[in-house]
Design a protein around this motif. Structure first.
Motif, PDB file in Angstrom:
ATOM      1  N   ILE A 165     -11.540  -4.442  44.308  1.00  0.00           N
ATOM      2  CA  ILE A 165     -11.809  -5.050  45.605  1.00  0.00           C
ATOM      3  C   ILE A 165     -11.370  -6.508  45.639  1.00  0.00           C
ATOM      4  CG2 ILE A 165     -14.188  -5.636  44.941  1.00  0.00           C
ATOM      5  CD1 ILE A 165     -12.972  -4.602  48.445  1.00  0.00           C
ATOM      6  N   GLN A 166     -11.542  -7.219  44.523  1.00  0.00           N
ATOM      7  CA  GLN A 166     -11.181  -8.624  44.484  1.00  0.00           C
ATOM      8  C   GLN A 166      -9.666  -8.816  44.615  1.00  0.00           C
ATOM      9  OE1 GLN A 166     -13.144 -11.072  44.889  1.00  0.00           O
ATOM     10  NE2 GLN A 166     -11.515 -12.605  44.766  1.00  0.00           N
ATOM     11  N   GLN A 167      -8.897  -7.872  44.082  1.00  0.00           N
ATOM     12  CA  GLN A 167      -7.441  -7.946  44.216  1.00  0.00           C
ATOM     13  C   GLN A 167      -7.023  -7.846  45.668  1.00  0.00           C
ATOM     14  OE1 GLN A 167      -6.554  -4.742  41.235  1.00  0.00           O
ATOM     15  NE2 GLN A 167      -4.972  -6.192  40.592  1.00  0.00           N
TER      16      GLN A 167
ATOM     17  N   GLU B 244      -7.721 -11.050  47.412  1.00  0.00           N
ATOM     18  CA  GLU B 244      -6.746 -12.082  47.045  1.00  0.00           C
ATOM     19  C   GLU B 244      -5.418 -11.879  47.779  1.00  0.00           C
ATOM     20  OE1 GLU B 244      -6.537 -11.865  42.829  1.00  0.00           O
ATOM     21  OE2 GLU B 244      -8.501 -12.809  42.522  1.00  0.00           O
ATOM     22  N   VAL B 245      -4.975 -10.622  47.903  1.00  0.00           N
ATOM     23  CA  VAL B 245      -3.726 -10.330  48.627  1.00  0.00           C
ATOM     24  C   VAL B 245      -3.834 -10.808  50.067  1.00  0.00           C
ATOM     25  CG1 VAL B 245      -2.326  -8.451  49.579  1.00  0.00           C
ATOM     26  CG2 VAL B 245      -2.972  -8.410  47.165  1.00  0.00           C
ATOM     27  N   LEU B 246      -4.951 -10.486  50.709  1.00  0.00           N
ATOM     28  CA  LEU B 246      -5.126 -10.873  52.107  1.00  0.00           C
ATOM     29  C   LEU B 246      -5.320 -12.377  52.260  1.00  0.00           C
ATOM     30  CD1 LEU B 246      -7.377  -7.928  53.302  1.00  0.00           C
ATOM     31  CD2 LEU B 246      -5.059  -8.442  54.082  1.00  0.00           C
ATOM     32  N   ALA B 247      -6.009 -12.984  51.317  1.00  0.00           N
ATOM     33  CA  ALA B 247      -6.219 -14.438  51.380  1.00  0.00           C
ATOM     34  C   ALA B 247      -4.888 -15.171  51.228  1.00  0.00           C
ATOM     35  CB  ALA B 247      -7.200 -14.874  50.308  1.00  0.00           C
ATOM     36  N   ARG B 248      -4.029 -14.700  50.323  1.00  0.00           N
ATOM     37  CA  ARG B 248      -2.716 -15.329  50.153  1.00  0.00           C
ATOM     38  C   ARG B 248      -1.866 -15.152  51.406  1.00  0.00           C
ATOM     39  NH1 ARG B 248      -2.999 -13.227  44.809  1.00  0.00           N
ATOM     40  NH2 ARG B 248      -1.697 -11.456  45.416  1.00  0.00           N
TER      41      ARG B 248
END
Length: 201
Positions: free
Chosen positions: A130-132, A135-139
């Motif tokens: 879930i954290q990955q 991170e993808v969406l945050a980037r």
């Protein structure tokens, strides 16, 4: 490879069948200025990259050669200051202006094809932590906001040149587009949180 010919429907004249990249480079020249390959790269980074793509230097020079061979552009060497190499500058020809005008008016407009890397990764979310995905969406959210700011800055700079009134509108569109991409990424982060809450006992 033999050069393909296309028949212009408006006047029946044969014209080279050029790829979209050629028309984009010729379009940059259609604003009337004499430009070097470096100038064309800079101009494409200021405008084209926000809604189409930004060609590499090698692509630009390949297209310029193709356009010269077609009779759509001419070039000349311009002397530079002492110690600096002379540079080659390019200008659209009358035939080139007519050709790009005909292409812009009559060629079919291809629908946009979306290739969204973050959404492809989210589609495979069952294979990720879930954290990955966060991170993808945050980037992507950060990328979209950076592009939005750059489009806004370039739009303000383009307003000073009356000849760039329509490119200014495309930059305005780009500012809105990347704002929506930023907001969609934020919404997807919220959707992930809701999805995860639903899975918890």
């Amino acid at each position: 490879m033999a050069k393909k010919k296309a028949v212009d429907d408006a006047d029946g004249a044969e014209r080279p069948a050029l790829p979209a990249t050629s028309w984009a480079v010729l379009g940059l020249l259609s604003f009337g200025e004499e430009l070097s390959g470096y100038d064309l790269k800079k101009w494409s980074d200021w405008s084209l990259r926000f809604f189409y793509w930004s060609p590499s230097f090698s692509q630009i020079y390949s297209e310029l050669k193709r356009l010269e061979q077609a009779g759509y552009a001419t070039s000349r060497m311009v002397a530079q200051e002492t110690g600096t190499r002379d540079k080659r500058v390019y200008r659209i020809t009358g035939e080139g202006m007519e050709a790009v005008r005909t292409w812009a008016r009559e060629a079919p407009v291809d629908p946009p094809v979306l290739k969204h890397g973050p959404m492809l990764r989210l589609w495979l979310g069952h294979l990720l932590e879930i954290q990955q995905m966060r991170e993808v969406l945050a980037r992507h959210r950060e990328f979209a906001e950076t592009m939005r700011q750059r489009a806004e800055e370039d739009m303000e700079g383009a307003k000073a040149n009356e000849a760039w009134s329509y490119p200014t509108l495309t930059l305005k569109w780009a500012e809105r587009y990347y704002a929506s991409e930023r907001d969609l990424a934020e919404a997807m982060l919220a959707d992930i949180e809701e999805l995860e809450r639903g899975k918890r006992p």
